[in-house]
Design a protein around this motif. Structure first.
Motif: not given
Length: 288
Positions: A168-173, A182-186, A193-206
């Motif tokens: 979840g640090f590199v794959v966005p919700t 489609g790929l990221f959604k899968a 856990f629930d989608a709104f608890e997926s709080d850790t997407y930093f993304g490759p840039v950060l």
């Protein structure tokens, strides 16, 4: 009223984080980026789906701002104690979980600062303990009627269920535009856990900028403290058990956190909020 608070809270958190970042960096434009990173982070976007008390986290960067000003000698101890106590009391009354975690990770950061700093800086850091302690004591008096509920039995234990997935640090919700592919959604659909608890997407840039900052400034005490705190908080956000795509893999150091009296009811994935605040400061300094 609820809708208005949901709309205003991210902007308020971003504004306070901007003030903190501008004070540290003395750069207006770089601090704008830092404020945005915190106020409109994956944590805020996720919690905006229904957790108002978790979205109103503006006291966290405000408390850090006050402590930094005290360390720099830009605020009188008496004024600091009053302002700090009111800030703590506000967060206590908004969200007990955030109050407990900000206390724990604040103490952790101070300890890391003591370990990484030379002797003169250590004495300055140690000098803030007395007004900090008095501030907490005054805040305890202000919220004394509610302290019982911080220790009340019978509340659910979410520590293992809502732990961050490292992917979840590199794959966005789906709260991000890229997350609707489609790929990221899968992939995100398999987070445990629930989608709104997926709080850790930093993304490759950060992540890349934080790595560059660490590589260049590692010998500096402030940078080492920030990077160490970022890594430790990120690891703790994985919870007591490492979950990868819905599978339990191995035990994690987060079990130490969830076993503490005040932390047994905390949600590890939400620790990402503190990671985003650290990233906001790092990105601001890097841009400056």
């Amino acid at each position: 009223t609820c809708n208005m608070l949901f709309i205003l809270s991210p902007a308020l958190s971003a504004w306070i984080a901007f003030i903190l970042c501008r004070y540290i960096s003395d750069s207006y434009s770089s601090a704008l980026a830092g404020g945005y990173i915190f106020g409109f982070s994956a944590y805020i976007l996720g919690q905006m789906q229904g957790h108002l008390h978790q979205v109103m986290v503006f006291p966290v960067p405000l408390a850090v701002y006050l402590v930094v000003r005290l360390y720099q000698g830009d605020i009188r101890s008496r004024n600091f104690i009053v302002a700090f106590a009111l800030t703590l009391a506000a967060e206590f009354l908004i969200a007990l979980e955030v109050f407990a975690t900000m206390t724990l990770f604040g103490l952790l950061t101070v300890v890391l600062g003591l370990a990484a700093s030379p002797n003169p800086s250590r004495r300055r850091i140690a000098s803030v303990f007395r007004p900090l302690t008095i501030g907490y004591a005054l805040a305890a008096v202000l919220v004394a009627p509610f302290i019982y509920y911080l220790f009340a039995p019978g509340n659910p234990q979410w520590g293992s269920m809502y732990s961050a997935d490292p992917i979840g640090f590199v794959v966005p919700t789906s709260y991000f535009e890229l997350g609707r592919l489609g790929l990221f959604k899968a992939i995100a659909a398999r987070f445990p856990f629930d989608a709104f608890e997926s709080d850790t997407y930093f993304g490759p840039v950060l992540i890349a900028i934080a790595a560059l900052y660490a590589r260049r400034h590692w010998r500096e005490p402030f940078a080492r403290m920030m990077i160490d705190a970022l890594i430790i908080i990120t690891v703790f956000s994985l919870g007591p058990m490492l979950h990868v795509m819905g599978r339990s893999v191995a035990g994690m150091p987060g079990a130490i956190i969830t076993s503490l009296p005040l932390m047994s009811k905390a949600t590890p994935a939400r620790f990402a909020m503190y990671a985003f605040l650290i990233l906001a400061i790092i990105i601001t300094i890097w841009l400056t």
